[in-house]
Write a protein that holds these residues in place. Structure first.
Motif, PDB file in Angstrom:
ATOM      1  N   ARG A 110      -6.915   7.655  -7.186  1.00  0.00           N
ATOM      2  CA  ARG A 110      -8.110   7.083  -6.567  1.00  0.00           C
ATOM      3  C   ARG A 110      -8.173   7.370  -5.066  1.00  0.00           C
ATOM      4  NH1 ARG A 110      -8.539   1.162  -9.651  1.00  0.00           N
ATOM      5  NH2 ARG A 110      -8.835   2.000 -11.741  1.00  0.00           N
ATOM      6  N   GLY A 161     -10.560   0.999  -0.836  1.00  0.00           N
ATOM      7  CA  GLY A 161     -10.538   0.572  -2.217  1.00  0.00           C
ATOM      8  C   GLY A 161     -11.225   1.579  -3.129  1.00  0.00           C
ATOM      9  N   PRO A 162     -10.952   1.488  -4.452  1.00  0.00           N
ATOM     10  CA  PRO A 162     -10.233   0.397  -5.102  1.00  0.00           C
ATOM     11  C   PRO A 162      -8.715   0.575  -5.104  1.00  0.00           C
ATOM     12  CG  PRO A 162     -11.084   1.889  -6.765  1.00  0.00           C
ATOM     13  CD  PRO A 162     -11.566   2.409  -5.443  1.00  0.00           C
TER      14      PRO A 162
END
Length: 376
Positions: free
Chosen positions: A82, A96-97
């Motif tokens: 991510r 984030g995430p």
């Protein structure tokens, strides 16, 4: 066949009382250990392993918490990076995430990013009997995304057992953690004298002034490259964070690659105890390295178990490839309790140990805020 290694000896750890180090002076990052006489590290000749105090106990004592640990035997184990990663410590940016494993146990830290490679691999030779899988992590872009610092930086990988328990583990439960770590051949290490790997605990402690503060005790593996001044041949060394004055203390010298078992234990009085041995066998009393109240803090709880990987953040240098296996969490329930009681029940109120110590100074070279709320 399991591999055994010669141990040169260890550093006796200082237990003398001294002026406490404030939270603004302490730093949870891996120390920049370039050279043989770095500031902030306590220097002493190597000697026999010290004698453990009466309150010390071997990590791995008590009840194992399987839902809060990992063995990487699931062939479908995976981790989602991510990107871009977090770099709150440097620029206040939590992107984030955040990375997370498919078993929801492993997380990217809010303070620093996830290593660039997090992957299940076949267990290296000499590992735990019957183990088929282990975890490898390695990093190159360890600083801020899109920016090169040309400094030592680090990434973190958190085993957030508190997300499984629904709470931290109070020190009254005498938690402990253990892990097997594979040290590759020295020609596979990042060729840089300095810190490379850390095994750490996210804790809350009581300061000498009676406040609650976050701190991160643990052990580092340092590399000493033969290409550096006054070092005749490659070796590694364990460094302990920290003594009561906030100084890292050198311990065992390691001259052969292979598996090591490392562990931390937390006694009811808030003291932290450090153990390590070559090979993959369980730790014993003979593997004791030392005990301390880091920064003169008395531990109140252990919140999660995590690992650091460091490199020189120049956009080119990969860190040493680190492999771990069987990171485990254990507790010794207080009288009248059983291990199942540590799991938070729906609607149950439990102590969460919020930080009460005010941060008065900037934290981090690039930061303009403190570090409240991290690792939640």
């Amino acid at each position: 066949m399991r591999r055994y290694f010669a141990i040169a000896g260890s550093l006796a750890l200082a237990l003398l009382l001294a002026a406490p180090v404030s939270a603004d002076e302490k730093d949870d990052s891996i120390a920049d250990t370039v050279g043989e006489d770095e500031a902030g590290e306590e220097q002493a000749p190597e000697r026999e392993r010290p004698v453990a105090p009466r309150n010390a106990f071997v990590p791995g004592t008590g009840w194992f918490l399987p839902g809060c640990s990992d063995d990487f035997e699931d062939e479908k184990w995976s981790y989602s990076l991510r990107l871009p990663k977090s770099s709150f410590e440097q620029d206040d940016n939590q992107r984030g995430p955040g990375g997370i494993s498919n078993n929801r146990l492993w997380h990217e830290g809010a303070k620093r990013g996830t290593p660039d490679i997090v992957r299940r691999i076949a267990t290296p030779p000499g590992g735990i009997e019957g183990s088929l899988g282990a975890l490898m992590f390695q990093t190159k872009n360890s600083g801020m995304p899109g920016r090169i610092t040309n400094e030592q930086m680090q990434d973190d990988l958190l085993m957030k057992f508190d997300s499984k328990l629904g709470r931290p583990i109070p020190v009254e439960w005498e938690p402990s953690c253990t892990v097997r770590v594979y040290l590759p051949e020295f020609d596979k290490w990042e060729n840089r004298t300095g810190a490379s790997f850390g095994m750490r605990a996210d804790c809350r402690g009581r300061t000498p002034q009676g406040e609650t503060d976050a701190y991160w005790p643990g052990m580092f593996l340092l590399f000493r490259s033969e290409t550096s001044r006054n070092i005749q041949e490659d070796f590694a060394q364990i460094s302990i964070r920290s003594n009561n004055r906030g100084q890292d203390t050198r311990s065992l010298k390691i001259t052969e690659p292979g598996w090591w078992t490392m562990g931390l234990s937390f006694s009811k009085d808030g003291m932290i105890h450090y153990y390590a041995r070559p090979g993959v066998e369980d730790l014993t009393e003979d593997d004791y390295l030392g005990s301390n109240y880091p920064y003169s803090y008395k531990c109140l709880c252990m919140r999660n178990f995590f690992f650091n990987v460091a490199n020189w953040d120049n956009g080119k240098s990969w860190s040493t490839p680190w492999v771990i296996d069987d990171p485990k969490i254990f507790v010794q329930p207080p009288q009248g309790k059983v291990a199942a009681d540590i799991y938070r029940k729906k609607g149950q109120r439990v102590p969460m140990y919020p930080v009460t110590k005010k941060k008065e100074k900037e934290h981090g070279k690039y930061s303009n805020r403190g570090f409240f709320g991290l690792f939640k």
